[in-house]
Design an enzyme around this catalytic site. Structure first.
Site, PDB file in Angstrom:
ATOM      1  CG  ASN A  25      41.891  25.556  46.248  1.00 14.79           C
ATOM      2  OD1 ASN A  25      43.393  25.420  45.929  1.00 14.79           O
ATOM      3  ND2 ASN A  25      41.686  26.689  46.533  1.00 14.79           N
ATOM      4  CG  HIS A  85      36.988  30.866  42.136  1.00 16.47           C
ATOM      5  ND1 HIS A  85      37.520  31.811  41.511  1.00 16.47           N
ATOM      6  CD2 HIS A  85      37.651  30.903  43.444  1.00 16.47           C
ATOM      7  CE1 HIS A  85      38.603  32.002  41.959  1.00 16.47           C
ATOM      8  NE2 HIS A  85      38.805  31.865  42.930  1.00 16.47           N
ATOM      9  CG  HIS A 131      37.774  30.223  47.930  1.00 17.24           C
ATOM     10  ND1 HIS A 131      38.765  29.292  47.467  1.00 17.24           N
ATOM     11  CD2 HIS A 131      37.678  31.429  47.213  1.00 17.24           C
ATOM     12  CE1 HIS A 131      39.391  29.896  46.488  1.00 17.24           C
ATOM     13  NE2 HIS A 131      39.008  31.253  46.526  1.00 17.24           N
TER      14      HIS A 131
END
Length: 161
Positions: free
Chosen positions: A53, A123, A125
């Protein structure tokens, strides 16, 4: 307040929130390019990838995503679903080995109402956590103390994949 009830403050992410958004999907753009280090792509499988990220909550904040541009789990093929799970396990193992976190936040924000900054490309995390990792600098100083650069963390984690 106990450690388990502390909020995860991330005021430094305002840069991302206020930044002009790309018209195209940044994950698709990155996955189409062959500059994995510049794009912080740590690993590619047949159908999915592990990406750092660029605006992390903590050092080592990773994302696992399908390479295909899809928005929901219902659109995953069985192979993509299995690879997302396998890459999540690999990412956790790599983070444990490289950074020794004491825990993880793992999750997916589906849709804008759930907080998805990128709602059209699924997506997951993976956020490594340490007891007391939310410190006073981020809360009252509007500063985030990152112990190392993204590229240094990338190089360390790349060895683990």
């Amino acid at each position: 307040m106990s450690n388990t009830n502390r909020p995860l403050w991330a005021p430094w992410r305002i840069e991302y929130i206020r930044a002009e958004k790309e018209n195209e999907c940044f994950l698709c753009r990155m996955l189409e390019e062959d500059t994995d280090r510049d794009n912080l792509i740590l690993f590619r499988s047949k159908t999915c990838a592990v990406v750092m990220n660029r605006f992390p909550y903590t050092s080592g904040h990773l994302m696992v995503c399908p390479q295909r541009h899809i928005a929901d789990f219902s659109e995953l093929t069985q192979e993509e679903d299995l690879e997302m799970c396998e890459l999540t396990r690999r990412a956790i193992a790599a983070l444990r080995n490289a950074m020794q976190p004491e825990g993880f936040n793992i999750g997916t924000n589906l849709g804008s109402a759930a907080g998805a900054g990128l709602k059209d490309h699924l997506h997951r995390h993976i956020v490594p956590r340490w007891v007391g990792d939310t410190n006073f600098m981020a809360v009252i100083g509007d500063r985030h103390v990152v112990p190392e650069s993204l590229t240094t963390t990338y190089d360390i984690l790349l060895e683990k994949f």
